[in-house]
Design a protein around this motif. Structure first.
Motif, PDB file in Angstrom:
ATOM      1  N   LYS A 298      17.140  32.263 -45.780  1.00  0.00           N
ATOM      2  CA  LYS A 298      17.054  33.537 -45.055  1.00  0.00           C
ATOM      3  C   LYS A 298      17.177  34.717 -46.009  1.00  0.00           C
ATOM      4  O   LYS A 298      16.474  35.725 -45.864  1.00  0.00           O
ATOM      5  N   ARG A 299      18.086  34.604 -47.010  1.00  0.00           N
ATOM      6  CA  ARG A 299      18.260  35.731 -47.924  1.00  0.00           C
ATOM      7  C   ARG A 299      17.043  35.921 -48.824  1.00  0.00           C
ATOM      8  O   ARG A 299      16.840  36.994 -49.398  1.00  0.00           O
ATOM      9  N   ASN A 300      16.209  34.860 -48.963  1.00  0.00           N
ATOM     10  CA  ASN A 300      15.056  34.956 -49.856  1.00  0.00           C
ATOM     11  C   ASN A 300      14.061  36.024 -49.413  1.00  0.00           C
ATOM     12  O   ASN A 300      13.364  36.619 -50.235  1.00  0.00           O
ATOM     13  N   ARG A 301      13.991  36.279 -48.101  1.00  0.00           N
ATOM     14  CA  ARG A 301      13.055  37.304 -47.629  1.00  0.00           C
ATOM     15  C   ARG A 301      13.480  38.682 -48.115  1.00  0.00           C
ATOM     16  O   ARG A 301      12.640  39.573 -48.316  1.00  0.00           O
TER      17      ARG A 301
ATOM     18  N   SER B 121      24.291  41.582 -49.525  1.00  0.00           N
ATOM     19  CA  SER B 121      24.249  40.475 -48.569  1.00  0.00           C
ATOM     20  C   SER B 121      24.056  41.030 -47.168  1.00  0.00           C
ATOM     21  O   SER B 121      24.502  42.139 -46.869  1.00  0.00           O
ATOM     22  N   GLU B 122      23.398  40.264 -46.323  1.00  0.00           N
ATOM     23  CA  GLU B 122      23.334  40.641 -44.902  1.00  0.00           C
ATOM     24  C   GLU B 122      24.410  39.929 -44.100  1.00  0.00           C
ATOM     25  O   GLU B 122      24.508  40.117 -42.886  1.00  0.00           O
ATOM     26  N   PHE B 123      25.234  39.129 -44.788  1.00  0.00           N
ATOM     27  CA  PHE B 123      26.250  38.328 -44.105  1.00  0.00           C
ATOM     28  C   PHE B 123      27.618  38.979 -44.238  1.00  0.00           C
ATOM     29  O   PHE B 123      28.011  39.429 -45.321  1.00  0.00           O
ATOM     30  N   ALA B 124      28.357  39.002 -43.151  1.00  0.00           N
ATOM     31  CA  ALA B 124      29.663  39.672 -43.105  1.00  0.00           C
ATOM     32  C   ALA B 124      30.664  38.969 -44.019  1.00  0.00           C
ATOM     33  O   ALA B 124      30.542  37.775 -44.296  1.00  0.00           O
ATOM     34  N   PRO B 125      31.656  39.709 -44.508  1.00  0.00           N
ATOM     35  CA  PRO B 125      32.726  39.079 -45.273  1.00  0.00           C
ATOM     36  C   PRO B 125      33.305  37.894 -44.508  1.00  0.00           C
ATOM     37  O   PRO B 125      33.461  37.938 -43.287  1.00  0.00           O
ATOM     38  N   GLY B 126      33.631  36.845 -45.244  1.00  0.00           N
ATOM     39  CA  GLY B 126      34.129  35.632 -44.619  1.00  0.00           C
ATOM     40  C   GLY B 126      33.069  34.575 -44.417  1.00  0.00           C
ATOM     41  O   GLY B 126      33.393  33.420 -44.125  1.00  0.00           O
ATOM     42  N   THR B 127      31.787  34.945 -44.569  1.00  0.00           N
ATOM     43  CA  THR B 127      30.712  33.972 -44.389  1.00  0.00           C
ATOM     44  C   THR B 127      30.680  33.000 -45.560  1.00  0.00           C
ATOM     45  O   THR B 127      30.505  33.415 -46.707  1.00  0.00           O
TER      46      THR B 127
ATOM     47  N   THR C 280      26.087  34.565 -49.027  1.00  0.00           N
ATOM     48  CA  THR C 280      27.453  34.462 -48.521  1.00  0.00           C
ATOM     49  C   THR C 280      27.976  35.863 -48.232  1.00  0.00           C
ATOM     50  O   THR C 280      27.329  36.860 -48.543  1.00  0.00           O
ATOM     51  N   GLY C 281      29.183  35.919 -47.672  1.00  0.00           N
ATOM     52  CA  GLY C 281      29.853  37.203 -47.576  1.00  0.00           C
ATOM     53  C   GLY C 281      30.244  37.688 -48.957  1.00  0.00           C
ATOM     54  O   GLY C 281      30.429  36.888 -49.888  1.00  0.00           O
ATOM     55  N   LEU C 282      30.386  38.985 -49.116  1.00  0.00           N
ATOM     56  CA  LEU C 282      30.672  39.547 -50.429  1.00  0.00           C
ATOM     57  C   LEU C 282      32.155  39.478 -50.803  1.00  0.00           C
ATOM     58  O   LEU C 282      32.554  40.027 -51.826  1.00  0.00           O
ATOM     59  N   ASP C 283      32.949  38.778 -50.010  1.00  0.00           N
ATOM     60  CA  ASP C 283      34.341  38.568 -50.390  1.00  0.00           C
ATOM     61  C   ASP C 283      34.508  37.312 -51.238  1.00  0.00           C
ATOM     62  O   ASP C 283      35.621  36.908 -51.555  1.00  0.00           O
ATOM     63  N   ARG C 284      33.398  36.705 -51.613  1.00  0.00           N
ATOM     64  CA  ARG C 284      33.441  35.526 -52.471  1.00  0.00           C
ATOM     65  C   ARG C 284      32.233  35.525 -53.392  1.00  0.00           C
ATOM     66  O   ARG C 284      31.222  36.190 -53.122  1.00  0.00           O
ATOM     67  N   VAL C 285      32.353  34.818 -54.511  1.00  0.00           N
ATOM     68  CA  VAL C 285      31.237  34.661 -55.447  1.00  0.00           C
ATOM     69  C   VAL C 285      30.797  33.206 -55.401  1.00  0.00           C
ATOM     70  O   VAL C 285      31.605  32.291 -55.573  1.00  0.00           O
ATOM     71  N   TYR C 286      29.530  33.011 -55.133  1.00  0.00           N
ATOM     72  CA  TYR C 286      28.975  31.655 -55.096  1.00  0.00           C
ATOM     73  C   TYR C 286      27.670  31.632 -55.884  1.00  0.00           C
ATOM     74  O   TYR C 286      26.793  32.443 -55.625  1.00  0.00           O
TER      75      TYR C 286
ATOM     76  N   SER D 142      17.194  39.173 -58.100  1.00  0.00           N
ATOM     77  CA  SER D 142      17.276  37.715 -58.013  1.00  0.00           C
ATOM     78  C   SER D 142      18.426  37.340 -57.087  1.00  0.00           C
ATOM     79  O   SER D 142      18.972  38.199 -56.390  1.00  0.00           O
ATOM     80  N   GLY D 143      18.765  36.028 -57.079  1.00  0.00           N
ATOM     81  CA  GLY D 143      19.682  35.536 -56.064  1.00  0.00           C
ATOM     82  C   GLY D 143      21.014  35.023 -56.534  1.00  0.00           C
ATOM     83  O   GLY D 143      21.737  34.394 -55.751  1.00  0.00           O
ATOM     84  N   LEU D 144      21.386  35.254 -57.801  1.00  0.00           N
ATOM     85  CA  LEU D 144      22.681  34.879 -58.366  1.00  0.00           C
ATOM     86  C   LEU D 144      22.909  33.366 -58.386  1.00  0.00           C
ATOM     87  O   LEU D 144      24.011  32.903 -58.614  1.00  0.00           O
ATOM     88  N   ALA D 145      21.869  32.569 -58.145  1.00  0.00           N
ATOM     89  CA  ALA D 145      22.028  31.120 -58.181  1.00  0.00           C
ATOM     90  C   ALA D 145      22.128  30.651 -59.631  1.00  0.00           C
ATOM     91  O   ALA D 145      21.866  31.399 -60.573  1.00  0.00           O
ATOM     92  N   LEU D 146      22.492  29.393 -59.789  1.00  0.00           N
ATOM     93  CA  LEU D 146      22.499  28.803 -61.128  1.00  0.00           C
ATOM     94  C   LEU D 146      21.075  28.726 -61.664  1.00  0.00           C
ATOM     95  O   LEU D 146      20.098  28.796 -60.930  1.00  0.00           O
ATOM     96  N   GLY D 147      20.943  28.572 -62.965  1.00  0.00           N
ATOM     97  CA  GLY D 147      19.638  28.373 -63.566  1.00  0.00           C
ATOM     98  C   GLY D 147      18.875  29.651 -63.794  1.00  0.00           C
ATOM     99  O   GLY D 147      19.377  30.608 -64.395  1.00  0.00           O
ATOM    100  N   VAL D 148      17.648  29.693 -63.289  1.00  0.00           N
ATOM    101  CA  VAL D 148      16.738  30.815 -63.548  1.00  0.00           C
ATOM    102  C   VAL D 148      17.319  32.128 -63.036  1.00  0.00           C
ATOM    103  O   VAL D 148      17.235  33.162 -63.714  1.00  0.00           O
TER     104      VAL D 148
END
Length: 378
Positions: free
Chosen positions: A230-233, A215-221, A190-196, A157-163
């Motif tokens: 984009k991450r949903n794919r 994540s496919e996004f570099a730290p700092g994103t 996001t980058g893996l240097d933060r939790v969102y 899953s995607g770590l979003a709120l809710g489901v």
């Protein structure tokens, strides 16, 4: 990964005008990034446009800073022995299911327990849905995820709120009885240097202990709106099928479902009240051909995970009760797992595996409160 190797991959992905599609073409033509940058302008023109070939001839602005930031992230330690990794298209640890996509990410950043990697995702189901689910929707997400986990299936899953959060939590609930299994994978935008979102910080720490965050996004994103669709794919790509629990008609979960269909994956949807806006997306999916789901059996029967059997469960005790003996010990009244352990003298892991098999066969039912009951009198 060595610093020089990392620099090559970052340069390729950071070069202006060279997106993932062009990067994959270059890698296919010339091998690893050093081979790409060793090519003449004329050779590059055989693969990419003139503007892209020109841009590849010069290290992009911001590369030294990103390299330092990414290298420092990679070297930092995680609590509880978790590790930080970068997986590229050239690595043996790159998940095969993503290679079947038309647009696989060039690089993946991963945090998780060292025993787990993305090649272990042969048995995975995505669970996605509304960020504002009904109480029943959140309960369904957690219950389905736990049931899938107990069937030795990884929940993505995607770590979003809710489901999303409820699904990760249900998978972690199942991991309590088998901590050696890859319970869940969270794909983030996001980058893996933060939790969102930030309120999922504690959940993220649990996932790192029993699964992976990717994540496919570099730290700092930062959390940019365009990165979440984009991450949903990747969520769809890592999974054999996608279960949508609740979703409005304009929902990112429907994007994930569409991407799953485009990748040739199965889509499942749980129906709900005709009066609930959170059910309309699921009803639309069902009208479009998604399988209507009422129990976890509907998912397992459709996907036919050949290796999901009680005797092959990795946490099963050596001793196994035969079906008739377990049904006899169940009786016909609701009974708890603890009571069954006392009646049979067998461990919880063995009983859970066999109870799941009987449940999948329709011979017992799982009741609220962790109780089990025999179905029928035969």
């Amino acid at each position: 990964m060595e610093r020089e190797e990392l620099a090559g991959w970052l340069r390729l992905t950071l070069t202006p005008g060279v997106g993932d599609t062009a990067a994959r073409k270059l890698l296919a033509a010339f091998g690893l990034p050093p081979g790409v940058f060793a090519q003449s302008h004329a050779a590059l023109l055989q693969v990419v446009s003139s503007a892209q070939a020109m841009a590849l001839g010069h290290p992009p602005e911001g590369l030294p800073a990103l390299l330092e930031q990414t290298w420092q992230w990679l070297q930092a330690t995680e609590p509880d022995g978790a590790t930080r990794r970068i997986v590229t298209l050239a690595d043996a640890g790159y998940p095969a299911s993503l290679l079947e996509m038309v647009d696989p990410p060039v690089m993946l950043y991963v945090i998780g327990a060292p025993a787990f990697d993305l090649t272990q995702l042969g048995r995975a189901v995505a669970i996605v849905g509304s960020r504002n689910p009904t109480p029943q929707g959140a309960s369904n997400a957690r219950a389905f995820a736990q049931a899938l986990g107990e069937a030795n299936i990884t929940v993505v899953s995607g770590l979003a709120l809710g489901v999303d959060g409820a699904a990760h939590q249900g998978a972690l609930d199942a991991a309590a009885s088998n901590p050696s299994r890859l319970a869940t994978v969270a794909v983030v935008g996001t980058g893996l240097d933060r939790v969102y979102p930030a309120r999922h910080r504690a959940l993220a720490h649990q996932i790192v202990a029993h699964g992976l965050i990717v994540s496919e996004f570099a730290p700092g994103t930062p959390p940019l709106n365009q990165n979440f669709p984009k991450r949903n794919r990747i969520i769809a790509g890592l999974s054999r099928g996608t279960l949508v629990v609740e979703a409005a008609l304009q929902s990112g979960s429907l994007i994930t479902a569409r991407l799953a269909v485009e990748q040739g994956k199965e889509v499942f949807a749980i129906p709900g009240s005709i009066h609930s806006p959170q059910s309309r997306g699921c009803h639309a999916l069902i009208r479009q051909g998604a399988k209507l789901v009422e129990s976890v059996n509907d998912v397992l029967e459709e996907l036919r995970f050949d290796d999901v059997t009680a005797s092959q469960a990795p946490d099963a005790d050596p001793a196994v009760l035969d079906d008739s003996g377990l049904l006899r010990d169940l009786g016909f009244d609701p009974v708890s797992l603890d009571a069954l352990c006392a009646r049979t003298g067998h461990g919880a892991a063995t009983l859970q595996a066999q109870l799941l098999e009987l449940e999948l066969d329709g011979r017992i039912a799982r009741l609220p409160g962790g109780l089990f009951q025999r179905v029928g009198r035969g």
